[in-house]
Design an enzyme around this catalytic site. Structure first.
Site, mmCIF file in Angstrom:
data_model
loop_
_atom_site.group_PDB
_atom_site.id
_atom_site.type_symbol
_atom_site.label_atom_id
_atom_site.label_comp_id
_atom_site.label_asym_id
_atom_site.label_seq_id
_atom_site.Cartn_x
_atom_site.Cartn_y
_atom_site.Cartn_z
ATOM 1 C CG HIS A 119 -1.649 -5.294 -5.464
ATOM 2 N ND1 HIS A 119 -2.117 -4.004 -5.037
ATOM 3 C CD2 HIS A 119 -0.982 -4.788 -6.590
ATOM 4 C CE1 HIS A 119 -2.214 -3.153 -5.846
ATOM 5 N NE2 HIS A 119 -1.223 -3.598 -6.837
ATOM 6 C CG ASP A 161 -3.887 -3.537 -2.122
ATOM 7 O OD1 ASP A 161 -2.974 -4.374 -1.437
ATOM 8 O OD2 ASP A 161 -3.751 -3.460 -3.272
ATOM 9 C CB SER A 237 0.399 -0.808 -7.465
ATOM 10 O OG SER A 237 -0.819 -0.901 -8.410
#
Length: 333
Positions: A119, A161, A237
């Site tokens: 992402h 991810d 992230s």
């Protein structure tokens, strides 16, 4: 899904989720569900010193419906000696997207490669040059190892991810994995629930480009899924998850408020993907003599001393073998 609003100061920023880009004063949609694992290659590998965006226009990247997951265990502390030991390959990321400049984290794992989240790279909208990396960043005015511009992106072929980012060398022709020592990956053979871990990265609720470490324990582990009880926010992230040996055991993606934070666990499937795509990635057991991937292991099929290696002079399938039973040997009877 409704976006959460986050107040922004000159040093703090808003958030990006899988389905919602949250900024002040409005929220914009951005999807990161694509699972394309084909590399996104830039048109040019020429490296220029990346422009560093400062101030309140930065927006942390986060995954799932939430990323600002502050749990009862909120043991977060700033790392100021960022160039020391396993902190050096931890990297501050900026993505210059059409909708703004976003921040995230990553970790250098090879001469020219870094790991982060899908992402995070999705925010580039297919342009690798939009992603800039600053290993060992101390603050928004101090980048001791300079900056690097991405040239290729490869997404993990599984559900996790995870993404690999390859970088061009800098203006001094140095690679990102030459200005810092790449992180060591764990083989995760001994990783289990209740073990102590840390997540180290660049959270968006702290001063821009400052490195912070969170401490906690693994609470769940299955397949590629790992959960833990430590606190993170948007901007974390892509942060590496370290074990007590300071080896990378996973890549943080986000969490669920009041429940857990989570990472892509480096299990066998993920490890094989990484080894296939990063030639010089180093796992902790690579040098062990009994490791089948060690080229010096006589059981490694690539080892010339392996009797099953066709290049082994004692292998009957080797045309240079003097064994008369080898019909390809010109000296055969």
């Amino acid at each position: 899904m409704k976006g959460k609003f986050l107040k922004v100061s000159s040093l703090f920023v808003a958030t990006l989720t899988t389905a919602t880009l949250v900024s002040s004063p409005a929220a914009n949609a951005l999807s990161s569900k694509a699972m394309d694992n084909h590399p996104q290659q830039s048109q040019s590998s020429k490296q220029q010193t990346p422009k560093i965006q400062k101030g309140g226009n930065l927006k942390p990247l986060e995954q799932r419906e939430h990323a600002n997951v502050i749990l009862p265990n909120n043991d977060r502390h700033q790392i100021t000696d960022t160039t020391n030991g396993h902190y050096a390959p931890v990297t501050y990321i900026q993505v210059e997207a059409p909708t703004g400049t976003f921040i995230a984290s990553g970790v250098v794992v090879g001469k020219d490669t870094l790991l982060t989240n899908k992402h995070v790279v999705d925010a580039t909208h297919g342009d690798p040059h939009a992603l800039k990396a600053f290993p060992s960043a101390i603050n928004q005015d101090n980048y001791p190892n300079g900056g690097f511009t991405a040239e290729q992106i490869t997404k993990y072929s599984g559900e996790g991810d995870l993404a690999i980012v390859k970088f061009s060398p800098n203006e001094q022709n140095k690679h990102i994995g030459e200005v810092v020592k790449p992180a060591t990956m764990s083989n995760n053979a001994e990783t289990q629930v209740n073990q102590n871990i840390t997540v180290t990265g660049y959270p968006g609720d702290k001063p821009v480009a400052t490195m912070w470490e969170s401490k906690g324990k693994i609470t769940y582990l299955k397949g590629e899924a790992m959960q833990y009880d430590l606190s993170t926010t948007g901007g974390n992230s892509g942060s590496p998850v370290f074990n007590e040996k300071n080896e990378v055991i996973g890549i943080h993606w986000g969490g669920v408020p009041n429940e857990f934070n989570g990472a892509v666990f480096i299990n066998e499937n993920v490890r094989n993907f990484l080894k296939q795509n990063i030639e010089d990635i180093h796992f902790a057991n690579d040098d062990q003599p009994n490791n089948p991937d060690n080229p010096d292991n006589p059981n490694n099929p690539d080892n010339p001393n392996n009797p099953d290696n066709p290049n082994n002079p004692n292998n009957p399938d080797n045309p240079d073998n003097g064994d008369n039973n080898n019909s390809d040997n010109p000296d055969a009877a």
